[in-house]
Scaffold this motif. Structure first.
Motif, PDB file in Angstrom:
ATOM      1  N   ASP A  42      46.655  38.677  43.325  1.00 50.73           N
ATOM      2  CA  ASP A  42      46.012  37.381  43.061  1.00 50.73           C
ATOM      3  C   ASP A  42      44.930  37.084  44.094  1.00 50.73           C
ATOM      4  OD1 ASP A  42      47.612  36.932  40.849  1.00 50.73           O
ATOM      5  OD2 ASP A  42      48.960  35.532  41.879  1.00 50.73           O
ATOM      6  N   LEU A  43      45.244  37.327  45.364  1.00 46.51           N
ATOM      7  CA  LEU A  43      44.254  37.089  46.424  1.00 46.51           C
ATOM      8  C   LEU A  43      43.041  37.997  46.270  1.00 46.51           C
ATOM      9  CD1 LEU A  43      46.620  36.674  49.501  1.00 46.51           C
ATOM     10  CD2 LEU A  43      45.245  34.893  48.415  1.00 46.51           C
ATOM     11  N   GLU A  45      41.920  39.282  43.532  1.00 47.37           N
ATOM     12  CA  GLU A  45      41.167  38.813  42.375  1.00 47.37           C
ATOM     13  C   GLU A  45      40.300  37.605  42.743  1.00 47.37           C
ATOM     14  OE1 GLU A  45      42.864  36.966  38.485  1.00 47.37           O
ATOM     15  OE2 GLU A  45      42.910  39.158  38.296  1.00 47.37           O
ATOM     16  N   GLU A  46      40.847  36.676  43.529  1.00 47.88           N
ATOM     17  CA  GLU A  46      40.070  35.522  43.975  1.00 47.88           C
ATOM     18  C   GLU A  46      38.873  35.951  44.814  1.00 47.88           C
ATOM     19  OE1 GLU A  46      42.584  32.729  46.005  1.00 47.88           O
ATOM     20  OE2 GLU A  46      43.991  32.625  44.329  1.00 47.88           O
ATOM     21  N   GLU A  49      36.235  37.422  42.560  1.00 41.08           N
ATOM     22  CA  GLU A  49      35.512  36.368  41.843  1.00 41.08           C
ATOM     23  C   GLU A  49      34.471  35.711  42.741  1.00 41.08           C
ATOM     24  OE1 GLU A  49      38.063  33.478  39.976  1.00 41.08           O
ATOM     25  OE2 GLU A  49      39.304  35.051  39.100  1.00 41.08           O
ATOM     26  N   ARG A  50      34.858  35.384  43.977  1.00 46.79           N
ATOM     27  CA  ARG A  50      33.924  34.749  44.911  1.00 46.79           C
ATOM     28  C   ARG A  50      32.748  35.658  45.242  1.00 46.79           C
ATOM     29  NH1 ARG A  50      38.630  32.848  47.791  1.00 46.79           N
ATOM     30  NH2 ARG A  50      38.321  34.514  49.276  1.00 46.79           N
ATOM     31  N   SER A  56      35.048  35.179  36.254  1.00 42.97           N
ATOM     32  CA  SER A  56      36.321  34.454  36.241  1.00 42.97           C
ATOM     33  C   SER A  56      36.969  34.458  34.853  1.00 42.97           C
ATOM     34  CB  SER A  56      36.137  33.027  36.737  1.00 42.97           C
ATOM     35  OG  SER A  56      35.237  32.321  35.924  1.00 42.97           O
TER      36      SER A  56
END
Length: 61
Positions: A42-43, A45-46, A49-50, A56
């Motif tokens: 999850d981290l 992926e974040e 995205e950034r 997203s």
């Protein structure tokens, strides 16, 4: 469910075991490791995205 074998330094395993069992957050080591992998993914992926590496809308798939 497939099984995976990994080598883990004893110190890290001891820290993990502090969170496993009747008084811990996890029922067993496998649950703790699965939760850690999910959180890490999850981290990552974040971060992707950034950084604009993934859209997203793709991350929801």
């Amino acid at each position: 469910m497939p099984k995976v074998s990994v080598e883990i330094p004893q110190e890290l395993l001891d820290d993990l075991d502090d969170h496993v069992g009747d008084e811990g957050k996890f029922v067993n080591r496998s649950d703790a490791i699965r939760a850690s992998i999910r959180k890490t993914l999850d981290l990552l992926e974040e971060i992707d995205e950034r950084q604009g590496r993934i859209d997203s809308s793709e991350a929801d798939d």
